[in-house]
Design a protein around this motif. Structure first.
Motif, PDB file in Angstrom:
ATOM      1  N   ALA A  44      36.339   0.872 -58.866  1.00 34.72           N
ATOM      2  CA  ALA A  44      37.016   1.977 -59.541  1.00 34.72           C
ATOM      3  C   ALA A  44      36.337   2.263 -60.879  1.00 34.72           C
ATOM      4  CB  ALA A  44      38.482   1.641 -59.762  1.00 34.72           C
ATOM      5  N   LEU A  45      36.400   3.514 -61.295  1.00 32.76           N
ATOM      6  CA  LEU A  45      35.859   3.958 -62.575  1.00 32.76           C
ATOM      7  C   LEU A  45      36.934   3.771 -63.644  1.00 32.76           C
ATOM      8  CD1 LEU A  45      33.422   5.349 -63.912  1.00 32.76           C
ATOM      9  CD2 LEU A  45      34.456   7.537 -63.299  1.00 32.76           C
ATOM     10  N   LEU A  46      36.633   2.963 -64.666  1.00 25.90           N
ATOM     11  CA  LEU A  46      37.595   2.723 -65.743  1.00 25.90           C
ATOM     12  C   LEU A  46      37.732   3.953 -66.629  1.00 25.90           C
ATOM     13  CD1 LEU A  46      36.438  -0.841 -66.762  1.00 25.90           C
ATOM     14  CD2 LEU A  46      38.628  -0.260 -65.712  1.00 25.90           C
ATOM     15  N   ALA A  47      38.943   4.192 -67.086  1.00 21.30           N
ATOM     16  CA  ALA A  47      39.197   5.294 -68.008  1.00 21.30           C
ATOM     17  C   ALA A  47      38.672   4.914 -69.391  1.00 21.30           C
ATOM     18  CB  ALA A  47      40.695   5.592 -68.073  1.00 21.30           C
ATOM     19  N   ALA A  48      38.143   5.876 -70.094  1.00 18.73           N
ATOM     20  CA  ALA A  48      37.684   5.643 -71.476  1.00 18.73           C
ATOM     21  C   ALA A  48      38.894   5.464 -72.377  1.00 18.73           C
ATOM     22  CB  ALA A  48      36.844   6.823 -71.940  1.00 18.73           C
ATOM     23  N   GLY A  49      38.758   4.622 -73.369  1.00 22.82           N
ATOM     24  CA  GLY A  49      39.830   4.445 -74.344  1.00 22.82           C
ATOM     25  C   GLY A  49      41.079   3.820 -73.769  1.00 22.82           C
ATOM     26  N   SER A  50      40.928   2.774 -72.974  1.00 25.29           N
ATOM     27  CA  SER A  50      42.088   2.125 -72.370  1.00 25.29           C
ATOM     28  C   SER A  50      42.085   0.632 -72.673  1.00 25.29           C
ATOM     29  CB  SER A  50      42.110   2.373 -70.859  1.00 25.29           C
ATOM     30  OG  SER A  50      40.969   1.825 -70.250  1.00 25.29           O
ATOM     31  N   VAL A  51      43.110  -0.054 -72.188  1.00 24.20           N
ATOM     32  CA  VAL A  51      43.248  -1.485 -72.395  1.00 24.20           C
ATOM     33  C   VAL A  51      43.293  -2.164 -71.032  1.00 24.20           C
ATOM     34  CG1 VAL A  51      44.738  -3.320 -73.311  1.00 24.20           C
ATOM     35  CG2 VAL A  51      44.504  -1.167 -74.558  1.00 24.20           C
ATOM     36  N   THR A  60      48.043 -18.333 -74.250  1.00 21.93           N
ATOM     37  CA  THR A  60      48.946 -17.347 -74.838  1.00 21.93           C
ATOM     38  C   THR A  60      49.553 -16.442 -73.777  1.00 21.93           C
ATOM     39  OG1 THR A  60      47.107 -15.828 -75.224  1.00 21.93           O
ATOM     40  CG2 THR A  60      47.719 -17.294 -77.042  1.00 21.93           C
ATOM     41  N   GLY A  61      49.062 -16.551 -72.559  1.00 21.36           N
ATOM     42  CA  GLY A  61      49.647 -15.802 -71.458  1.00 21.36           C
ATOM     43  C   GLY A  61      48.926 -14.523 -71.093  1.00 21.36           C
ATOM     44  N   GLU A  62      48.031 -14.054 -71.960  1.00 18.54           N
ATOM     45  CA  GLU A  62      47.390 -12.774 -71.654  1.00 18.54           C
ATOM     46  C   GLU A  62      46.095 -12.596 -72.433  1.00 18.54           C
ATOM     47  OE1 GLU A  62      49.683  -8.952 -70.819  1.00 18.54           O
ATOM     48  OE2 GLU A  62      49.075  -8.675 -72.899  1.00 18.54           O
ATOM     49  N   VAL A  63      45.115 -12.010 -71.759  1.00 18.50           N
ATOM     50  CA  VAL A  63      43.875 -11.586 -72.404  1.00 18.50           C
ATOM     51  C   VAL A  63      43.922 -10.068 -72.421  1.00 18.50           C
ATOM     52  CG1 VAL A  63      41.365 -11.462 -72.184  1.00 18.50           C
ATOM     53  CG2 VAL A  63      42.564 -13.572 -71.579  1.00 18.50           C
ATOM     54  N   ARG A  64      43.663  -9.463 -73.573  1.00 21.99           N
ATOM     55  CA  ARG A  64      43.626  -7.999 -73.686  1.00 21.99           C
ATOM     56  C   ARG A  64      42.282  -7.582 -74.248  1.00 21.99           C
ATOM     57  NH1 ARG A  64      48.346  -9.071 -76.333  1.00 21.99           N
ATOM     58  NH2 ARG A  64      47.423  -8.349 -78.248  1.00 21.99           N
ATOM     59  N   ALA A  65      41.769  -6.489 -73.710  1.00 21.72           N
ATOM     60  CA  ALA A  65      40.501  -5.963 -74.206  1.00 21.72           C
ATOM     61  C   ALA A  65      40.564  -4.449 -74.256  1.00 21.72           C
ATOM     62  CB  ALA A  65      39.344  -6.407 -73.315  1.00 21.72           C
ATOM     63  N   ALA A  66      40.069  -3.865 -75.336  1.00 21.88           N
ATOM     64  CA  ALA A  66      39.885  -2.419 -75.427  1.00 21.88           C
ATOM     65  C   ALA A  66      38.625  -2.111 -74.636  1.00 21.88           C
ATOM     66  CB  ALA A  66      39.723  -2.002 -76.883  1.00 21.88           C
ATOM     67  N   VAL A  67      38.716  -1.155 -73.723  1.00 18.99           N
ATOM     68  CA  VAL A  67      37.606  -0.840 -72.827  1.00 18.99           C
ATOM     69  C   VAL A  67      37.339   0.650 -72.885  1.00 18.99           C
ATOM     70  CG1 VAL A  67      36.868  -0.867 -70.425  1.00 18.99           C
ATOM     71  CG2 VAL A  67      38.179  -2.766 -71.324  1.00 18.99           C
ATOM     72  N   HIS A  68      36.065   0.990 -72.945  1.00 20.03           N
ATOM     73  CA  HIS A  68      35.669   2.391 -73.047  1.00 20.03           C
ATOM     74  C   HIS A  68      34.682   2.705 -71.927  1.00 20.03           C
ATOM     75  CE1 HIS A  68      37.599   1.907 -76.869  1.00 20.03           C
ATOM     76  NE2 HIS A  68      36.748   0.950 -77.154  1.00 20.03           N
ATOM     77  N   GLY A  69      35.211   3.100 -70.792  1.00 21.02           N
ATOM     78  CA  GLY A  69      34.381   3.449 -69.653  1.00 21.02           C
ATOM     79  C   GLY A  69      33.817   2.239 -68.942  1.00 21.02           C
ATOM     80  N   ARG A 125      42.401   4.234 -80.840  1.00 23.16           N
ATOM     81  CA  ARG A 125      43.731   3.998 -80.263  1.00 23.16           C
ATOM     82  C   ARG A 125      43.720   2.806 -79.302  1.00 23.16           C
ATOM     83  NH1 ARG A 125      43.648   9.587 -79.583  1.00 23.16           N
ATOM     84  NH2 ARG A 125      44.745  10.621 -81.260  1.00 23.16           N
ATOM     85  N   SER A 126      42.694   2.708 -78.463  1.00 28.00           N
ATOM     86  CA  SER A 126      42.651   1.602 -77.503  1.00 28.00           C
ATOM     87  C   SER A 126      42.431   0.271 -78.217  1.00 28.00           C
ATOM     88  CB  SER A 126      41.588   1.827 -76.429  1.00 28.00           C
ATOM     89  OG  SER A 126      40.286   1.695 -76.939  1.00 28.00           O
ATOM     90  N   ARG A 127      41.647   0.274 -79.276  1.00 27.83           N
ATOM     91  CA  ARG A 127      41.443  -0.956 -80.050  1.00 27.83           C
ATOM     92  C   ARG A 127      42.743  -1.400 -80.681  1.00 27.83           C
ATOM     93  NH1 ARG A 127      37.609   0.060 -84.296  1.00 27.83           N
ATOM     94  NH2 ARG A 127      37.253  -2.166 -84.449  1.00 27.83           N
ATOM     95  N   LEU A 128      43.501  -0.463 -81.234  1.00 25.54           N
ATOM     96  CA  LEU A 128      44.793  -0.805 -81.826  1.00 25.54           C
ATOM     97  C   LEU A 128      45.790  -1.259 -80.760  1.00 25.54           C
ATOM     98  CD1 LEU A 128      45.003   2.086 -84.429  1.00 25.54           C
ATOM     99  CD2 LEU A 128      44.668  -0.358 -84.905  1.00 25.54           C
ATOM    100  N   ALA A 129      45.794  -0.608 -79.614  1.00 26.90           N
ATOM    101  CA  ALA A 129      46.695  -1.014 -78.527  1.00 26.90           C
ATOM    102  C   ALA A 129      46.340  -2.417 -78.029  1.00 26.90           C
ATOM    103  CB  ALA A 129      46.626  -0.007 -77.380  1.00 26.90           C
ATOM    104  N   ALA A 130      45.065  -2.711 -77.884  1.00 25.19           N
ATOM    105  CA  ALA A 130      44.645  -4.047 -77.440  1.00 25.19           C
ATOM    106  C   ALA A 130      45.080  -5.103 -78.437  1.00 25.19           C
ATOM    107  CB  ALA A 130      43.131  -4.103 -77.243  1.00 25.19           C
ATOM    108  N   ALA A 131      45.004  -4.773 -79.730  1.00 24.56           N
ATOM    109  CA  ALA A 131      45.405  -5.707 -80.781  1.00 24.56           C
ATOM    110  C   ALA A 131      46.920  -5.803 -80.925  1.00 24.56           C
ATOM    111  CB  ALA A 131      44.773  -5.294 -82.104  1.00 24.56           C
ATOM    112  N   GLY A 132      47.653  -4.961 -80.196  1.00 24.60           N
ATOM    113  CA  GLY A 132      49.111  -4.988 -80.273  1.00 24.60           C
ATOM    114  C   GLY A 132      49.645  -4.344 -81.529  1.00 24.60           C
ATOM    115  N   THR A 133      48.890  -3.411 -82.079  1.00 26.52           N
ATOM    116  CA  THR A 133      49.259  -2.747 -83.328  1.00 26.52           C
ATOM    117  C   THR A 133      49.532  -1.280 -83.064  1.00 26.52           C
ATOM    118  OG1 THR A 133      47.789  -4.228 -84.516  1.00 26.52           O
ATOM    119  CG2 THR A 133      48.473  -2.256 -85.678  1.00 26.52           C
ATOM    120  N   ASP A 134      50.574  -0.773 -83.691  1.00 24.54           N
ATOM    121  CA  ASP A 134      50.903   0.652 -83.570  1.00 24.54           C
ATOM    122  C   ASP A 134      49.853   1.459 -84.311  1.00 24.54           C
ATOM    123  OD1 ASP A 134      52.134   3.061 -83.165  1.00 24.54           O
ATOM    124  OD2 ASP A 134      53.857   2.660 -84.438  1.00 24.54           O
ATOM    125  N   ALA A 135      49.500   2.598 -83.751  1.00 23.41           N
ATOM    126  CA  ALA A 135      48.476   3.457 -84.359  1.00 23.41           C
ATOM    127  C   ALA A 135      48.952   4.139 -85.626  1.00 23.41           C
ATOM    128  CB  ALA A 135      47.994   4.496 -83.345  1.00 23.41           C
TER     129      ALA A 135
END
Length: 136
Positions: A44-51, A60-69, A125-135
Motif C-alpha cells: 500500500a502507498l502511505l499517505a503523506a503527513g501521517s502517523v 511502553t506499549g506503542e511505537v509511533r512514527a511520523a511518516v511522509h509518503g 502536524r504529523s510530527r506533533l501527532a506522533a509526539a502526542g502533542t496538540d498542534a
C-alpha cells in the motif's frame, strides 16, 4: 500463524526501528487500516503527513512514527515493512521546532495552490501527532 508481527520502519537514511508488535495501524492513500498477524499480503502507498503506530511494540506499549509518503508491505509470514520517504520516531521529534514550523507556515496564509507550504504544514502536524502533542 505467528502470534506477533515483525515490523521494521525504515527511511532512505536509516532503519528507525525494528522489532515485534501485536498490530500496525497506518494511514494509506486509500484510508487507515490495521494489520495483525496472519494478515493477507498487501502493498500500500502511505499517505503523506501521517502517523504509523506499532501497538505492543515496546515496553511502553506503542511505537509511533511520523511518516511522509512511502510504502507499507505485508508478507504472508507476518512481516510488516514501513518504507518511508521521510520518517521520525515520536521520541525524536523536536516539538518546539515542529510547532514553530506549523505556526510559520499557517501564519503566511497558506493557499491551496502552495503545495510546498501545504506539505510543510502536514509534516509538522504529523510530527506533533506522533509526539502526542496538540498542534495548537
Amino acid at each position: 500463524m505467528s502470534k506477533r508481527l515483525f515490523v521494521e520502519i525504515v527511511s532512505p537514511e536509516r532503519e528507525l526501528w525494528a522489532g515485534e508488535g501485536d498490530m500496525v495501524i497506518a494511514k494509506t492513500v486509500d484510508g487507515e487500516f490495521g494489520v495483525q498477524p496472519g494478515h493477507t499480503p498487501v502493498l500500500a502507498l502511505l499517505a503523506a503527513g501521517s502517523v504509523v503506530r506499532v501497538v505492543g511494540g515496546r515496553e511502553t506499549g506503542e511505537v509511533r512514527a511520523a511518516v511522509h509518503g512511502g510504502f507499507l508491505s505485508v508478507t504472508d509470514d507476518s512481516r510488516v515493512s514501513i518504507l518511508a520517504e521521510v520518517a521520525e520516531l515520536a521520541e525524536e521529534v523536536d516539538v518546539d521546532r515542529a510547532k514553530r514550523a506549523l505556526e510559520e507556515t499557517e501564519s503566511g496564509g497558506v493557499s491551496p495552490e502552495d503545495t510546498e507550504a501545504q506539505e510543510r504544514a502536514a509534516r509538522a502536524r504529523s510530527r506533533l501527532a506522533a509526539a502526542g502533542t496538540d498542534a495548537a
